[in-house]
Structure formats: C-alpha cells, structure tokens
Design an enzyme around this catalytic site. Structure first.
Site, mmCIF file in Angstrom:
data_model
loop_
_atom_site.group_PDB
_atom_site.id
_atom_site.type_symbol
_atom_site.label_atom_id
_atom_site.label_comp_id
_atom_site.label_asym_id
_atom_site.label_seq_id
_atom_site.Cartn_x
_atom_site.Cartn_y
_atom_site.Cartn_z
ATOM 1 N N GLU A 185 -5.388 -8.307 -0.532
ATOM 2 C CA GLU A 185 -6.088 -8.031 0.729
ATOM 3 C C GLU A 185 -7.548 -7.805 0.385
ATOM 4 O O GLU A 185 -7.877 -6.842 -0.328
ATOM 5 C CB GLU A 185 -5.527 -6.799 1.457
ATOM 6 N N GLU A 194 0.822 -1.227 0.000
ATOM 7 C CA GLU A 194 0.000 0.000 0.000
ATOM 8 C C GLU A 194 0.854 1.276 0.000
ATOM 9 O O GLU A 194 0.682 2.169 0.824
ATOM 10 C CB GLU A 194 -0.962 -0.007 1.197
HETATM 11 O O1 AHR Z 1 -5.036 -5.938 7.038
HETATM 12 C C1 AHR Z 1 -4.921 -4.805 7.862
HETATM 13 C C2 AHR Z 1 -4.243 -3.627 7.160
HETATM 14 O O2 AHR Z 1 -5.086 -3.155 6.143
HETATM 15 C C3 AHR Z 1 -2.952 -3.942 6.442
HETATM 16 O O3 AHR Z 1 -1.861 -3.869 7.291
HETATM 17 C C4 AHR Z 1 -2.873 -2.863 5.408
HETATM 18 O O4 AHR Z 1 -2.163 -3.260 4.277
HETATM 19 C C5 AHR Z 1 -4.333 -2.532 5.114
HETATM 20 O O5 AHR Z 1 -4.567 -1.188 5.111
#
Ligand code: AHR
Length: 499
Positions: free
Chosen positions: A296, A177
């Site tokens: 994610e 990210e």
């Molecule tokens: O999964 C929790 C967090 O969410 C992770 O660390 C990040 O990559 C995202 O914003």
C-alpha cells in the site's frame, strides 16, 4: 522552454547496475471500500458495463497503466471478511455490514469475479487472507478453493461454481495491518507472528508453490515500528517470502518544498526494513531470503471521509490529485527502481475511485494527475536498474535539509537494448540545463521524451477539465556523442526513452 544558467549532470553506465527490476513493482490494490469495487470495477448499471458487469472504460484505462499484480480484497475490510459469502450463485449471497468502513456489503463481487477481472486485464491476483476475525482454517480453505484440483470439498465447490480450472493464485498476504489498533482482530506482535506462522504452514501444505507476504508495520509513525517487523520476521522467517510495508504521504503542513523531497523518507523506510531483513536472516543463520512488498503506497491526506453510514458503495476517500502529488508519486517510483534489489512488489493503493488514479461516474471516467507517472514508468522501466550519479543544485527543505533538485532513476534492458531515464525536477523555480551522459556504450537514438510539467502545484484534472496535467511528447531530443542535453523546467517529471 527557457534556457537556464543552472546546470546538472546525470552519469549512467549500463555496467553499474543495482538489480533486476521486478515487473511486480507496478502493482495495484482494490479493496471493498467506498466505490472501488462497486461503481468502479463492477458496475452493471453503467453504459460501459460488459456482459459480466465489468466497466470496459475502467479496464481500458487500467490496461494503459499496465498493472502487473492486484492485491484484493483489503485493506481493513479484509479483517472482517468471510470469503465464502462472495462465491456461488449471486442471489444466495448474504448482505452484510462491513464494520471497517460502516458500509453495506452486497457480496455481488467476490473471489471468482476478481479472478475474471484479473484475467480480463492480464494481471496477476494477490489475495489476502483474513487473520482478524478469520481462522487459519479459513485461510487454508481459500487456498484449496483457488488452487486445488478436483476431488476435495473446496476445490469441488469452485468447480460447482463454474470454474473448472484452478485459479492458480501465487501471491498471498497474511492479513492486513495487524499492528494497527483500528484493525478488526488486532494482535500484538508476538500473537500475530504465531498466527501468521501457523496460517502460512497450512496454506503451504495446501500448495507449496505459493508465495506469502507477512504483515509488516502499517506506517513508520506506528510506535511499534520497526520492532513489530523484527519480531514478526523472527517468528515466521522460514515460512514467508516477503515483508509488507505501507505508507501514505501528504503535504499536511502546506510545505511544498519538503513534500517534494519525500523520496528521502521513502528511501530511509526501505533502508530500515532492508537492515531488519539482513539482521534476522543473519541471526537465524538462514539461507532463505525474504524481500519487501510495498503493498500500500500513495498520497492520501486531503479526503478523510471514511464513514459509509451503512450505505452501499458510499463516496469514501475520493482524493483529488494535483501536480505536486504526481511529482511525489514519480519520486516514489524512482525509489522503487533505486531499491529494486530488496523491493520486489509494490501496489498503488488503490486503483479506482478510492485514493486512485482513476475516478468514475456512471458514464464518465477521469485520469487523475498521478495516473501519468505510473503509466510512463510501468511502460518504460525494464530490465536492470542503473545506479545514476547525479550532480544537481540543492534545494532547501525544512524537513530534510538540502536536497538535490533532481530525483533520478534509470533502467537498461540488455535483452532489447532499450534504456530509460526518469527525472523529477522538484525545484519550484529553476529550469535546469541537464546533460545525461552515458559512460558506457551510448544509445544510438532517443526514442521519445515525455514530460509532465506545470506552474501551479495545486493544478488537478477534473471531469470538466480532464487534461490540465497530462504528459506531452517533446521534440528535438538528439544524442550528441554520448550525451543528451535537455532543459528541465521546475516542477516537472521527464522520461527519456533510448535504444
Ligand atoms: O487503503 C485504505 C486503507 O488504508 C486500507 O484499508 C488500510 O490497509 C490502510 O490503512
């Protein structure tokens, strides 16, 4: 189950395929955050710990999910992580402040322990390199440490640490990210593109067989989405193999009808990025292909506790999932199948305790509602994804307008002859008399019909009542010629296995 006046028809044809379903669509994510690693995966104090400190009960539950790949070690944690802290004799590993989650990191679990964990599960590792505080040299050294053969410093260090055989890590993420201002070492899109390209170069010099995932936008709500994706891709196209996307869904406004129609948002997210991939490939006159890695994804909106107050293994974002969340997760997985021509990797974020299908205490474990759609789909979805023609009544939603009440995907494996159909009925009131009609050769038998259903969208599994929302096997699913007729209750997810 009550018979209904409302009907739906699903038309399948094993020749009408979308593409091969990548097994890596059923992946997970484990971050050094909260109690994901410590007290989740690695918990030497637990009565369930094996001789390595790994939780046997967690391993068993994860095996039920049949997770094919796990991304590690972060997440936001990654961008301040020094991987050398987490290898070598445990007594010598430093205790550090983790600035991402304001927690204390003991480094008792690191890269080699993660490899053992993946090995115990039979899953592939997907390692991420720190491009926040980290350098391209650090990234290159980690590839050498994991994949190098004897005769150079970092490969020999791995061997000295008790791992003579290379870990052979194939999948690598270039940071996490990096578009987010919250990210340690956040870069703008041009800076990130250049750093990722240079990291990719040296990592592939170390091991040309590895596959690299470029950081795409961390959400569709980012002001730089999807420009970030285009610019990063244009800078790195030939060096990378996947573009990542992240998204967390939530019923923020208490609008269940819209929340249960989220599949539409997931699809348009993929469509936008698939278009960006086609645009950049064509602009670059390239023969190379880049695919998507949704590394994610999950529901996350209720628990926002993200401050560890400088403690070890604090309780962070331990979201409790309910029936409506499970139906959203089922639709997400349906979208993965419907978009499997461009989406090749997906990682449920996360796997234990932190926004996870599994919650633990020292001696207990509970499988949350979202555990079950993932388990059913990773077990049944094999081979080719089929384009299903769906006729279903419409549901009105504030956010997406009129949406068909049924969200559907299907698979067929020519090698085994096994088929499966996955159907969410997200109407909150209507049972649908549904005919599944095979337009090509029909299966000889139904091997099982499994259903998750309930009347209370907020119903959850707890340590006290762990079986409130679990799949039940239905009796009586029998083919009538080329047709199977089912009653699909409101707020349900049904999986049909056939052969
Ligand atoms: O999964 C929790 C967090 O969410 C992770 O660390 C990040 O990559 C995202 O914003």
């Amino acid at each position: 189950m009550t018979a209904s006046n409302l009907s739906a028809q699903l038309y399948l044809d094993t020749n009408r395929t979308i593409g091969e379903i990548s097994p890596l669509l059923f992946g997970g994510f484990a971050e050094h955050m909260g109690r994901s690693i410590y007290e989740g995966i690695y918990d030497p104090q637990s009565p369930h710990a094996d001789e390595r400190g790994l939780r046997r009960d967690v391993l068993a539950a994860l095996r039920e999910l049949d997770i094919k790949i796990i991304r590690y070690p972060g997440g936001n944690f990654l961008s301040g992580y020094r991987w050398l802290d987490g290898v070598g004799p445990r007594a010598k590993r430093p205790i550090r402040r983790d600035l991402a989650w304001h927690s204390i990191e003991t480094n008792q679990f690191g890269t080699d322990e993660f490899m053992e964990f993946c090995h115990a599960l039979g899953t592939l590792p997907m390692l991420a390199v720190n491009l926040g505080t980290g350098t391209i040299e650090g990234a290159s050294n980690l590839v050498e440490y994991c994949n190098g053969t004897p005769g150079s410093y970092y490969a020999d260090l791995r061997i000295a640490n008790g791992h003579p055989a290379p870990h052979g890590v194939e999948y690598w993420c270039l940071g996490n990210e990096m578009d987010g201002p919250w990210q340690i070492g956040h870069l703008d899109m041009e800076e990130y593109g250049r750093k990722a390209r240079e990291a990719a170069k040296v990592m592939k010099y170390q091991d040309p067989s590895i596959k690299l995932v470029l950081c795409g936008s961390s959400s569709t709500s980012m002001p730089t989405y999807p420009e970030w994706d285009r610019v990063a891709l244009e800078t790195c196209w030939e060096q990378v193999d996947y573009l990542s996307l992240h998204y967390y869904a939530g019923n923020h406004d208490g609008d269940t009808a819209s929340y249960l129609a989220q599949a539409s948002q997931f699809e348009s997210h993929i469509d936008t990025l698939a278009g960006t991939l086609r645009y950049v490939k064509s602009k670059q006159r390239s023969q190379h292909d880049v695919y998507l890695s949704w590394d994610e994804w999950n529901v996350w909106y209720k628990n926002q506790e993200m401050d560890g107050r400088w403690t070890q293994a604090p309780h962070l974002i331990e979201e409790v999932y309910n029936l409506e969340d499970a139906l959203v997760v089922a639709q997400w997985l349906n979208v993965f199948l419907r978009k499997c021509d461009v989406l090749k990797i997906a990682c449920l974020a996360q796997i234990v305790n932190v926004i996870a299908p599994i919650l633990t205490t020292t001696d207990c474990l509970v499988k949350q509602t979202i555990f079950y759609p993932f388990m059913l789909m990773s077990k049944f979805a094999r081979g080719q994804s089929l384009a299903v023609a769906t006729k279903a009544p419409l549901v009105s939603t504030r956010q997406f307008g009129e949406m068909p009440a049924l969200d559907v995907s299907a698979s067929h494996d020519p090698a085994t002859g096994q088929s499966a159909v996955f159907v969410v009925n997200h109407s909150q009131t209507e049972t649908l008399s549904t005919d599944i009609i095979w337009q090509s050769e029909a299966p000889r038998q139904i091997t099982g019909v499994y259903q998750i259903a309930g009347t209370d969208v907020k119903a959850a599994n707890t340590f006290e009542h762990p079986n409130t929302i679990v799949p039940r096997q239905l009796v009586g699913g029998r083919m009538d010629g080329n047709k199977l007729s089912l009653q699909l209750p409101p707020l349900s997810f049904t999986v049909v296995g056939a052969s």
